[in-house]
Write a protein that holds these residues in place. Structure first.
Motif, PDB file in Angstrom:
ATOM      1  N   GLN A   1      23.261 -84.708  -3.293  1.00  0.00           N
ATOM      2  CA  GLN A   1      22.487 -84.300  -2.204  1.00  0.00           C
ATOM      3  C   GLN A   1      21.615 -85.329  -1.433  1.00  0.00           C
ATOM      4  O   GLN A   1      21.407 -86.407  -2.186  1.00  0.00           O
ATOM      5  N   SER A   2      21.137 -85.154  -0.251  1.00  0.00           N
ATOM      6  CA  SER A   2      20.394 -85.983   0.497  1.00  0.00           C
ATOM      7  C   SER A   2      18.799 -85.998  -0.169  1.00  0.00           C
ATOM      8  O   SER A   2      18.706 -84.984  -0.836  1.00  0.00           O
ATOM      9  N   ILE A   3      18.065 -86.749   0.179  1.00  0.00           N
ATOM     10  CA  ILE A   3      16.511 -86.670  -0.284  1.00  0.00           C
ATOM     11  C   ILE A   3      16.086 -85.621   0.318  1.00  0.00           C
ATOM     12  O   ILE A   3      15.317 -84.789  -0.388  1.00  0.00           O
ATOM     13  N   GLU A   4      16.111 -85.490   1.526  1.00  0.00           N
ATOM     14  CA  GLU A   4      15.837 -83.906   2.229  1.00  0.00           C
ATOM     15  C   GLU A   4      16.336 -82.682   1.565  1.00  0.00           C
ATOM     16  O   GLU A   4      15.511 -81.946   1.211  1.00  0.00           O
ATOM     17  N   GLN A   5      17.532 -82.697   1.320  1.00  0.00           N
ATOM     18  CA  GLN A   5      18.300 -81.483   0.542  1.00  0.00           C
ATOM     19  C   GLN A   5      17.690 -81.294  -0.813  1.00  0.00           C
ATOM     20  O   GLN A   5      17.472 -80.150  -1.314  1.00  0.00           O
ATOM     21  N   ALA A   6      17.284 -82.208  -1.442  1.00  0.00           N
ATOM     22  CA  ALA A   6      16.913 -82.325  -2.763  1.00  0.00           C
ATOM     23  C   ALA A   6      15.363 -81.864  -2.830  1.00  0.00           C
ATOM     24  O   ALA A   6      14.816 -81.608  -4.145  1.00  0.00           O
ATOM     25  N   GLY A   7      14.794 -81.932  -1.634  1.00  0.00           N
ATOM     26  CA  GLY A   7      13.276 -81.399  -1.652  1.00  0.00           C
ATOM     27  C   GLY A   7      12.570 -82.312  -1.921  1.00  0.00           C
ATOM     28  O   GLY A   7      11.126 -82.071  -2.432  1.00  0.00           O
ATOM     29  N   LEU A   8      12.949 -83.803  -1.963  1.00  0.00           N
ATOM     30  CA  LEU A   8      12.149 -84.974  -2.504  1.00  0.00           C
ATOM     31  C   LEU A   8      11.404 -85.547  -1.482  1.00  0.00           C
ATOM     32  O   LEU A   8      10.527 -86.617  -1.627  1.00  0.00           O
ATOM     33  N   ARG A   9      11.343 -85.244  -0.206  1.00  0.00           N
ATOM     34  CA  ARG A   9      10.589 -85.757   0.843  1.00  0.00           C
ATOM     35  C   ARG A   9       9.416 -84.827   1.305  1.00  0.00           C
ATOM     36  O   ARG A   9       9.545 -83.709   1.298  1.00  0.00           O
ATOM     37  N   GLY A  10       8.295 -85.381   1.402  1.00  0.00           N
ATOM     38  CA  GLY A  10       7.151 -84.619   1.757  1.00  0.00           C
ATOM     39  C   GLY A  10       6.547 -83.932   0.585  1.00  0.00           C
ATOM     40  O   GLY A  10       5.862 -82.995   0.964  1.00  0.00           O
ATOM     41  N   LEU A  11       6.664 -84.275  -0.545  1.00  0.00           N
ATOM     42  CA  LEU A  11       6.102 -83.725  -1.575  1.00  0.00           C
ATOM     43  C   LEU A  11       4.632 -84.024  -1.735  1.00  0.00           C
ATOM     44  O   LEU A  11       4.112 -84.938  -1.400  1.00  0.00           O
TER      45      LEU A  11
ATOM     46  N   SER B   1      15.390 -93.569   3.475  1.00  0.00           N
ATOM     47  CA  SER B   1      15.576 -92.630   4.593  1.00  0.00           C
ATOM     48  C   SER B   1      15.938 -91.156   3.960  1.00  0.00           C
ATOM     49  O   SER B   1      16.312 -91.009   2.719  1.00  0.00           O
ATOM     50  N   SER B   2      15.341 -90.225   4.681  1.00  0.00           N
ATOM     51  CA  SER B   2      15.749 -88.658   4.034  1.00  0.00           C
ATOM     52  C   SER B   2      17.110 -88.457   4.108  1.00  0.00           C
ATOM     53  O   SER B   2      17.470 -87.249   3.220  1.00  0.00           O
ATOM     54  N   ASN B   3      17.978 -89.224   4.845  1.00  0.00           N
ATOM     55  CA  ASN B   3      19.407 -88.709   4.694  1.00  0.00           C
ATOM     56  C   ASN B   3      20.145 -89.518   3.673  1.00  0.00           C
ATOM     57  O   ASN B   3      21.379 -89.400   3.423  1.00  0.00           O
ATOM     58  N   VAL B   4      19.550 -90.173   2.904  1.00  0.00           N
ATOM     59  CA  VAL B   4      20.295 -91.181   1.676  1.00  0.00           C
ATOM     60  C   VAL B   4      20.613 -90.173   0.650  1.00  0.00           C
ATOM     61  O   VAL B   4      20.025 -89.384   0.251  1.00  0.00           O
ATOM     62  N   ALA B   5      21.872 -90.266   0.322  1.00  0.00           N
ATOM     63  CA  ALA B   5      22.514 -89.420  -0.764  1.00  0.00           C
ATOM     64  C   ALA B   5      22.268 -89.759  -2.041  1.00  0.00           C
ATOM     65  O   ALA B   5      22.424 -90.900  -2.582  1.00  0.00           O
ATOM     66  N   LEU B   6      21.845 -89.051  -3.009  1.00  0.00           N
ATOM     67  CA  LEU B   6      21.570 -89.307  -4.303  1.00  0.00           C
ATOM     68  C   LEU B   6      23.026 -89.504  -5.306  1.00  0.00           C
ATOM     69  O   LEU B   6      23.897 -88.834  -4.969  1.00  0.00           O
ATOM     70  N   GLN B   7      22.954 -90.517  -6.078  1.00  0.00           N
ATOM     71  CA  GLN B   7      23.929 -90.801  -6.887  1.00  0.00           C
ATOM     72  C   GLN B   7      23.757 -90.668  -8.503  1.00  0.00           C
ATOM     73  O   GLN B   7      22.716 -90.868  -8.738  1.00  0.00           O
ATOM     74  N   ASP B   8      24.797 -90.625  -9.266  1.00  0.00           N
ATOM     75  CA  ASP B   8      24.433 -90.707 -10.636  1.00  0.00           C
ATOM     76  C   ASP B   8      23.859 -91.896 -11.215  1.00  0.00           C
ATOM     77  O   ASP B   8      24.036 -92.958 -10.669  1.00  0.00           O
ATOM     78  N   GLY B   9      22.721 -91.636 -11.890  1.00  0.00           N
ATOM     79  CA  GLY B   9      21.906 -92.874 -12.473  1.00  0.00           C
ATOM     80  C   GLY B   9      20.889 -93.474 -11.650  1.00  0.00           C
ATOM     81  O   GLY B   9      20.434 -94.561 -12.146  1.00  0.00           O
ATOM     82  N   ASP B  10      20.750 -92.998 -10.417  1.00  0.00           N
ATOM     83  CA  ASP B  10      19.856 -93.422  -9.407  1.00  0.00           C
ATOM     84  C   ASP B  10      18.520 -93.370 -10.284  1.00  0.00           C
ATOM     85  O   ASP B  10      17.727 -92.416 -10.721  1.00  0.00           O
TER      86      ASP B  10
END
Length: 601
Positions: A242-252, A271-280
């Motif tokens: 998921q991207s940062i935006e999709q995960a709801g981690l932007r604008g908390l 950026s909000s479009n960065v996708a999360l990876q295992d172990g980030d």
């Protein structure tokens, strides 16, 4: 005094105190039942009798099939809530909304579907914090979401026999008092389904116009104590990909994503479009409430090895704030070198120092006097540190216990088994509910202590007491007398009588409670049907629907009351949206009910 007069006086007194809401509902109703047991009355033969109800009649509600079923379903719902099964389903379906209108759509439809198969009161208890967290993450007005959410749970719950305790109460009354066969799990759906869809569409169209947007005021963050906290993206977890935006981690609110540490790479100004990876490894800066919120997001874990080495499971730990003193024994060493976890059996989750971010990994921070630590510790940590001088101040942070998702699939399988066995007729609703509650206990989806706490005994007592009051209406002859008045006024046609029964039930449910209104109106509806030589079922269904879809006031239905405070609502907000919706449902029900259950035949 005649039985009719005595019953009328007692019921009027009960209704008066229920409307005024100055006493607990269950207390008021059972005082009424007690009076019906002991009031002296003169029967038709002129003899003095003590009590309108016998003890067996007064207590029959406690053994009512619907009441026992409701108690069992409370335990089933607790198992689903404890395992996080529904939370996962809901959060995976929510995503990132563009605005409040889209957010409402993503909330209300899944809620309505789930409410059709789960008692909506415990379901809402699980959904409200989920909606609250979601609204915070996406800067949504909670007041635009919670009332529609409650209405969706009410309308969806009316669609099946097991969706709401009101339907179960009416069905139990039909079986025990009217001697009728139990309704099928989906028998009511033919009418309640269209009502629910039409009602939710109505709410979607008019909520923005009729509901004021009362955004919860955020606390002033300028002077708030700010922590730096590192969270780890769980390997194979729901956030991977998921991207940062999709995960709801932007604008908390009160929380800022500073950087992502990925292997040897550091991604700053993410950026909000960065996708999360295992172990980030995600580095956040924010206030304590927001740090606590992070721990409730599935797929995020505290990013420090110390946490995973603690002896107790997370259910036996708590979050604590501690201020480092000048006599702290590990001053001058890093958290890792000083082996903080070994000394205190507590893990440092975050560190605050003068409101500034310490640009180091938590394990590399050298603690100084005045540093405020956010710790994950044993439940007895505060007691142990009270008489020591290592910390100036130690205080607990109120936070719900972490959810163990490992049994979520088991809980879902159990609820699906209820639906399947009841729908196929293999088990009755009572048998299926009791079996499911037992399975929740056997599989440890819920503990015995949690099961006892899960049952809302006030609801059980209200229903059982209301059944006794309804019985008094029938045996005293008061129900027949009231039905004569209703017939004299609205008996020109079966449709007009149906409209009157539905309307009276809706008004009573809005003023007292849905279940009490249903049980009190059923004897009146039955007497009216008998006197007009009509089938009873259309009127029973009208009572069921009117009571089960009570939306006009916060006091009529528990879910409305549950969102009253969190949504920042006023009483008038419910009237503004609820009354038009009630009138709309009323007109639609009068058309649909006779089509499914004719007046004759």
């Amino acid at each position: 005094m005649s039985p009719i007069s005595a019953t009328a006086l007692i019921l009027l007194a009960v209704l008066y105190f229920l409307v005024r809401r100055q006493r607990a509902i269950d207390l008021v109703i059972w005082i009424g039942v007690a009076l019906l047991l002991v009031v002296p009355v003169i029967n038709a033969e002129g003899q003095l009798n003590i009590g309108i109800l016998s003890p067996a009649e007064a207590l029959a509600g406690l053994a009512n099939e619907g009441v026992v079923t409701i108690a069992a379903l409370f335990i089933v719902a607790a198992g689903l809530r404890n395992t996080g099964a529904l939370r996962l389903i809901v959060e995976n379906s929510l995503g990132t909304p563009a605005d409040n209108a889209q957010a409402r759509q993503r909330l209300v439809w899944p809620t309505a579907v789930m409410s059709a198969f789960l008692n909506n009161t415990p379901l809402m208890a699980m959904l409200i914090p989920v909606a609250d967290d979601w609204a915070k993450r996406h800067r949504l007005a909670l007041s635009q979401l919670l009332m529609p959410l409650s209405f969706a749970s009410i309308l969806g719950g009316a669609c099946t026999l097991i969706g709401t305790s009101t339907n179960l109460v009416v069905n139990g009354w039909l079986v025990d008092e009217a001697g009728m066969a139990s309704l099928g799990i989906f028998e009511i759906t033919v009418v309640a389904g269209p009502l629910a869809v039409a009602g939710i569409v109505f709410v979607s169209l008019f909520a923005d116009r009729l509901l004021p947007a009362r955004s919860g005021a955020f606390h002033d963050l300028n002077n708030a104590r700010e922590y730096v906290v590192e969270m780890l993206v769980e390997k194979g977890g729901p956030l991977v990909g998921q991207s940062i935006e999709q995960a709801g981690l932007r604008g908390l609110p009160g929380l800022f994503l500073v950087e992502i540490q990925r292997a040897e790479e550091v991604l700053a100004a993410v950026s909000s479009n960065v996708a999360l990876q295992d172990g980030d490894r995600l580095v956040f800066a924010g206030i304590v409430d927001s740090v606590v919120d992070l721990q409730r997001i599935p797929g995020l874990l505290p990013a420090t090895d110390q946490v995973f080495k603690l002896e107790q499971s997370r259910r036996n730990r708590m979050l604590v704030e501690a201020v480092v003193s000048d006599s702290f024994p590990l001053l001058g060493t890093t958290i890792r070198e000083g082996q903080f976890r070994t000394h205190y059996n507590a893990a440092v989750i975050a560190v605050a120092r003068n409101g500034e971010r310490i640009k180091k990994k938590i394990g590399d921070i050298q603690l100084a006097p005045g540093d405020t630590l956010l710790l994950e510790a044993r439940v007895n940590f505060i007691e142990q540190q009270r008489n020591r001088r290592d910390f100036y101040l130690v205080s607990a942070i109120e936070t719900p216990p972490p959810i163990d998702y490992s049994r979520s699939s088991v809980a879902i399988a159990i609820i699906l088994s209820i639906i399947t066995t009841v729908a196929t007729g293999f088990l009755s609703i009572l048998q299926a509910a009791l079996a499911a509650a037992a399975l929740m206990l056997v599989t440890r989806c819920v503990t015995a202590q949690q099961a006892r706490r899960a049952v809302d005994w006030e609801v059980i007592l209200v229903i059982a007491g209301a059944i006794a009051l309804g019985r008094a209406l029938a045996v005293s002859g008061l129900a027949a007398q009231i039905s004569e008045i209703v017939l004299a006024t609205f008996g020109a046609s079966p449709t007009l009588l149906l409209a009157a029964i539905y309307g009276l039930t809706a008004v009573m449910a809005a003023l007292i409670s849905a279940k009490a209104a249903a049980v009190l109106m059923l004897p009146i509806a039955m007497a009216g049907a008998v006197q007009m030589n009509l089938a009873f079922m259309p009127f029973a269904i009208a009572v069921m629907l009117a009571a089960a879809t009570t939306v006009a006031t916060p006091i009529g239905y528990p879910t409305n009351l549950m969102v009253y405070g969190p949504g920042g609502y006023r009483y008038s907000d419910y009237l503004r949206l609820g009354i038009p919706l009630t009138l709309f449902l009323w007109g639609l029900a009068i058309v649909l009910v006779p089509l499914a259950w004719p007046f004759t035949g």
